[in-house]
Motif scaffolding. Sequence first.
Motif, short mmCIF file in Angstrom:
data_model
loop_
_atom_site.label_atom_id
_atom_site.label_comp_id
_atom_site.label_asym_id
_atom_site.label_seq_id
_atom_site.Cartn_x
_atom_site.Cartn_y
_atom_site.Cartn_z
N MET A 116 1.37 -144.99 76.20
CA MET A 116 0.95 -143.64 76.54
C MET A 116 1.71 -143.18 77.83
N PRO A 117 2.33 -142.04 78.02
CA PRO A 117 3.26 -141.78 79.13
C PRO A 117 2.64 -141.27 80.46
N PHE A 118 1.81 -141.91 81.02
CA PHE A 118 0.87 -141.62 82.15
C PHE A 118 1.66 -140.93 83.30
N GLU A 119 2.93 -141.67 83.42
CA GLU A 119 3.41 -141.37 84.73
C GLU A 119 3.95 -139.82 84.75
N VAL A 120 4.17 -139.28 83.42
CA VAL A 120 4.52 -137.93 83.33
C VAL A 120 3.18 -137.05 83.23
N TYR A 121 2.46 -137.62 82.31
CA TYR A 121 0.88 -136.90 81.97
C TYR A 121 0.27 -136.49 83.20
N ARG A 122 0.35 -137.04 84.40
CA ARG A 122 -0.22 -136.77 85.53
C ARG A 122 0.06 -135.40 86.20
N GLY A 123 1.23 -134.57 85.66
CA GLY A 123 1.65 -133.51 86.09
C GLY A 123 1.22 -132.34 85.10
N ILE A 124 0.47 -132.80 83.94
CA ILE A 124 -0.23 -131.44 83.04
C ILE A 124 -1.04 -130.82 83.63
N SER A 125 -0.75 -129.50 83.81
CA SER A 125 -1.79 -128.48 84.77
C SER A 125 -3.09 -128.54 84.18
N ASP A 126 -3.71 -128.01 85.04
CA ASP A 126 -5.09 -127.99 84.78
C ASP A 126 -5.55 -127.22 83.47
N ALA A 127 -4.81 -125.99 83.32
CA ALA A 127 -5.19 -125.23 82.40
C ALA A 127 -4.70 -125.82 81.10
N ASP A 128 -3.60 -126.42 81.03
CA ASP A 128 -3.21 -127.17 79.87
C ASP A 128 -3.89 -128.19 79.34
N LEU A 129 -4.45 -128.96 80.27
CA LEU A 129 -5.26 -130.11 80.02
C LEU A 129 -6.63 -129.70 79.48
N ALA A 130 -7.33 -128.58 80.14
CA ALA A 130 -8.48 -128.18 79.48
C ALA A 130 -8.05 -127.44 78.07
#
Length: 286
Positions: A116-130
């Motif tokens: 699972m690609p966490f190195e890039v997922y750390r950059g998901i915006s708060d709005a998109d994560l929600a």
Amino acid sequence: MLRATMAVLVLLGLSAAPAGAQQPPTASQVTRGAYLVTSIAACGNCHTPKGPNGADLPGQHLAGGLEIAAPNLFTARVPNITQDRATGIGAWTDAQIALAIREGRRPDGSLIGPPMPFEVYRGISDADLAAMVAYLRTVPAVANRVTKSEFHIPLPPSYGPPVRGVAGPANTPEARGAYLAGPLGHCTECHTPMGANGQRDWTRTGAGGAPIGGPRGPVVPRNITPHPEAGIGGWSDGQIIRAITQGISADGRRLFPPMGYGYYARISPADLRDMVAWLRSLPPQP
Ligand code: HEC
Ligand code: HEC
């Protein structure tokens, strides 16, 4: 007075619920989350079990079970992320699901492993994560218990310091495209080579990645920078979009998985245009 306060809070998009309580998702959050999860993020490319022809098994959306093995490194078994309370993530809170996606941490504190690609997922915006969490809440429960993964390499203690307050991208086609191809779509993760230190060499973003094992032998993520010979510099926008959404290269060759062409076919025309703008803005790599 109380009613007036509530009205103001609603106008501001806030809720009067006590801190820590789960907020009911809005319809537009669910729509946005559904779009992200089933198109550019292609979570189902790993999390939905496939039939013999490679298509998603009906009625098994995000039910897990796929085994992804990297010799000497790990045998990952992709978990069930449907709303089933016993075998999926139905009993997790919204905050726990969000933490698992963006920082790779389970409710029991353990770290979730690759690929699972966490190195890039750390950059998901708060709005998109929600929005993703809001959508995952609507996914029908499927009972499917998946055996634990085995890692033959030690996992790090964490993927980095706690992530807080990620804004969306700047409002230019290249910045929006970079956000789509990085944090949301992890195109960059597959298509960027490893450097000498075993970390991804982001100075060569898009130059092509490490071979990925598959049933028909390893496939190599191509050079997708605008280099005229080594990359896709000579391709038309239409050819680039056809490769991403239909898995057909410029010379007509059918491209192999695991790139998630079927999911990318659902990416909106505007988002595809932004990704093409970003691809064309990359430094050409020989
Ligand atoms: C490249 C494959 C891949 C992609 C893409 C992927 N995941 Fe995962 N995911 C995994 C694997 C493998 C694990 C479990 C790893 C382990 O056992 O430590 C996992 C674990 C999880 C977990 C923790 C579940 C649990 O029970 O521990 C959640 C939640 C999750 N993924 C959500 C998502 C969402 C949402 C997306 C899309 C935004 C996504 N994943 C994309 C492979 C993937
Ligand atoms: C899971 C890894 C993975 C992800 C994620 C991924 N790709 Fe790929 N991509 C590949 C592989 C492997 C190939 C080559 C397949 C083959 O040769 O049959 C490829 C091929 C391509 C090609 C065709 C190149 C050529 O010369 O034919 C383009 C364009 C491309 N990818 C762009 C993207 C974009 C844009 C994204 C994100 C939306 C993306 N890829 C996500 C692995 C990936």
